[in-house]
Scaffold this motif. Sequence first.
Motif, PDB file in Angstrom:
ATOM      1  N   LEU A 175      37.457  34.047  50.185  1.00  0.00           N
ATOM      2  CA  LEU A 175      39.013  34.714  50.832  1.00  0.00           C
ATOM      3  C   LEU A 175      40.338  33.724  50.718  1.00  0.00           C
ATOM      4  CD1 LEU A 175      36.714  36.375  53.572  1.00  0.00           C
ATOM      5  CD2 LEU A 175      38.038  37.100  51.724  1.00  0.00           C
ATOM      6  N   ALA A 176      39.107  32.302  50.836  1.00  0.00           N
ATOM      7  CA  ALA A 176      40.686  31.224  50.890  1.00  0.00           C
ATOM      8  C   ALA A 176      41.403  31.246  49.167  1.00  0.00           C
ATOM      9  CB  ALA A 176      40.328  30.055  51.088  1.00  0.00           C
ATOM     10  N   ALA A 177      41.037  31.361  48.773  1.00  0.00           N
ATOM     11  CA  ALA A 177      41.443  31.182  47.290  1.00  0.00           C
ATOM     12  C   ALA A 177      42.051  32.654  46.529  1.00  0.00           C
ATOM     13  CB  ALA A 177      40.314  31.421  46.034  1.00  0.00           C
ATOM     14  N   VAL A 178      42.330  33.505  47.287  1.00  0.00           N
ATOM     15  CA  VAL A 178      43.085  34.559  47.298  1.00  0.00           C
ATOM     16  C   VAL A 178      43.962  35.576  48.275  1.00  0.00           C
ATOM     17  CG1 VAL A 178      41.495  35.344  45.823  1.00  0.00           C
ATOM     18  CG2 VAL A 178      41.692  36.355  48.476  1.00  0.00           C
ATOM     19  N   MET A 179      44.439  34.257  49.193  1.00  0.00           N
ATOM     20  CA  MET A 179      45.842  34.792  50.395  1.00  0.00           C
ATOM     21  C   MET A 179      46.923  34.403  50.278  1.00  0.00           C
ATOM     22  SD  MET A 179      43.502  36.062  53.319  1.00  0.00           S
ATOM     23  CE  MET A 179      42.008  36.226  53.460  1.00  0.00           C
ATOM     24  N   PRO A 180      47.667  34.898  50.311  1.00  0.00           N
ATOM     25  CA  PRO A 180      49.016  34.705  50.011  1.00  0.00           C
ATOM     26  C   PRO A 180      49.560  33.353  50.449  1.00  0.00           C
ATOM     27  CG  PRO A 180      48.787  36.592  50.504  1.00  0.00           C
ATOM     28  CD  PRO A 180      47.375  36.121  50.948  1.00  0.00           C
ATOM     29  N   SER A 181      49.636  33.452  51.422  1.00  0.00           N
ATOM     30  CA  SER A 181      50.678  33.149  52.620  1.00  0.00           C
ATOM     31  C   SER A 181      49.840  31.211  53.046  1.00  0.00           C
ATOM     32  CB  SER A 181      51.699  33.514  53.291  1.00  0.00           C
ATOM     33  OG  SER A 181      50.332  33.546  54.490  1.00  0.00           O
ATOM     34  N   TYR A 182      50.615  30.487  54.182  1.00  0.00           N
ATOM     35  CA  TYR A 182      50.275  29.659  54.424  1.00  0.00           C
ATOM     36  C   TYR A 182      49.342  30.048  55.812  1.00  0.00           C
ATOM     37  CZ  TYR A 182      49.670  25.824  57.139  1.00  0.00           C
ATOM     38  OH  TYR A 182      49.896  24.269  58.185  1.00  0.00           O
TER      39      TYR A 182
END
Length: 421
Positions: free
Chosen positions: A301-308
Motif C-alpha cells: 500500500l505504501a508503495a502506491v500512495m501518491p502523496s506524503y
Amino acid sequence: MKGSFRSLRGFNYRMWAGGAVISNVGTWMQRTAQDWIVLTQLTHKNATAVGVVMALQFGPQVLFLPWSGFAADHFDRRTLLFATQAAQGALALGLGLLTVTGLVQLWHVYVFAFLLGSVTAFDAPARQAFVSDLVVEADLSNAVGLNSTSFNAARMIGPAIAGVLIATVGSGWVFLINAASFAAVLCSLSLLRVGELHRKSKAARTPGSLVEGFRYVWKRPDLKAILLMAFLIGTFGLNFPIFLSTMSVSVFHKGAGQYGLLTSIMAVGSVTGAFLSATRAKPGVVHLLSGAALFGLGLALAAVMPSYALFAIPLVLIGVAAQTITTTAVSVVQLSTEPVMRGRVMAILLAIVLGGTPIGAPIVGWVADAFGPRWGLGVGAAGGFSAVLVGLFYLARYRHLRVRLDAWHLRFSFDDPVKGQ
C-alpha cells in the motif's frame, strides 16, 4: 500492577527498563541523523550508500555469530553489557566529534558503522537473554513485550527530536547527545540488586559448544520455520532507513523534520504492536503468520500512495506488523529454547534478522536508485508475502493445517505443536 505491566513489579526490571528507554531514545536519534548525513550531506541522495552503511552496521551480527552467542551463554551478562554499552557510547562520541568539527567523510561513517555493528553483535544477544535474568519465567514473555514497547516508544520520540536538532544545530550534536544517553543504562546496570537476579546455570564449555546452537536449531522444524520467516522479512523488508529516506527526499521532496516525522509515525504502530505482544500469554507461529501478511500488505500500500500524507497512513500498519513479527519471534524462541542454549539461539535469531541486512540493504538500495523508491518498497512487500508461504508450509507439514469454507468464509485449523516441532 497486573496484566500488561506485571514485569514492572520487580525492582531489577524497573531499573533496567528506566535506563534502557533513555538510551534507546538516543540510539534512534543517532540512526536518523546518520542516515540523513549519508543521504544529503556526504552523497547526493544515494540510496546505495545508505544500504552500504546498513550492511556494515548489521553484517557483524553474522560475522561474529558463533562467538557472540557463546559469550551470552558463558560469560556474566551484566558484566558483558557494561563493556558493550560503554563501547557504543564511545563510538557515538567519536562520530559526533568528527561531525561537529566538519571533518566527517563517508568512509568515516562506514568505519564507525562497522565498529558499532561489531559491538552490537555481542551486546544484542546478551541484552535479550539478560531479560530472563531480571524476571521469573512466567513473566518472560511480558518482559520481552515491554522491552519492545520501550524500544519503539523511543523510536517514536527519537527521530522526531533528531529531525528538529538536525535542522537547528546539526547532526553532530545528535551523535553527542546519544553518547551521553548511554550513561543512563550504565547507571541502571550498576544499581541492579545482584542477589535478586534469576541467573540460570551457565552452559558447560565443551568442544564444539560454539556450533551446538546450530545443531540444536537444525533439529527443530518450528525454529527453522521462524528463522526462515525472520530472514525473509529482515533481509528484504526491515530496510526502513532506505524506504523512508528515499521516499521522503526523492519522491516527496521533504526535509529532515518531515523525514523524522515519518519514522515517528511508523513507531506509533510499532508501540501498538509491541504492547499487544506484551498482552499475549502464549505467542506462536500464527501471530508470526498474520504479522507477515499485514507487513507485506502495508508495504504494498505504501508503495502506491501518491502523496506524503497518504504515504504516512500505511506506515502505522507496517509498524504494528513489524513489531508483531520481531517480538513474537523473540518470545517464542526464548520460551521454547532450553535455558543453557538460549543465548546461542538468540544470537542466531538476531544474526538472521539483522545480519540479512548486508544482503538485502544494498539490493534494496540499488533497486531504489535504478527503478525508484516505490520499487524498493515492492521488494520489501515480496519478502513479507514469501514469509507467509513459509509459515503456511510449516503448518501444513508439521501441524496438519486444514482449510474449509464456512458460510463463504475461509476457516483455518491445525494441531497443537508437538514438542520439538
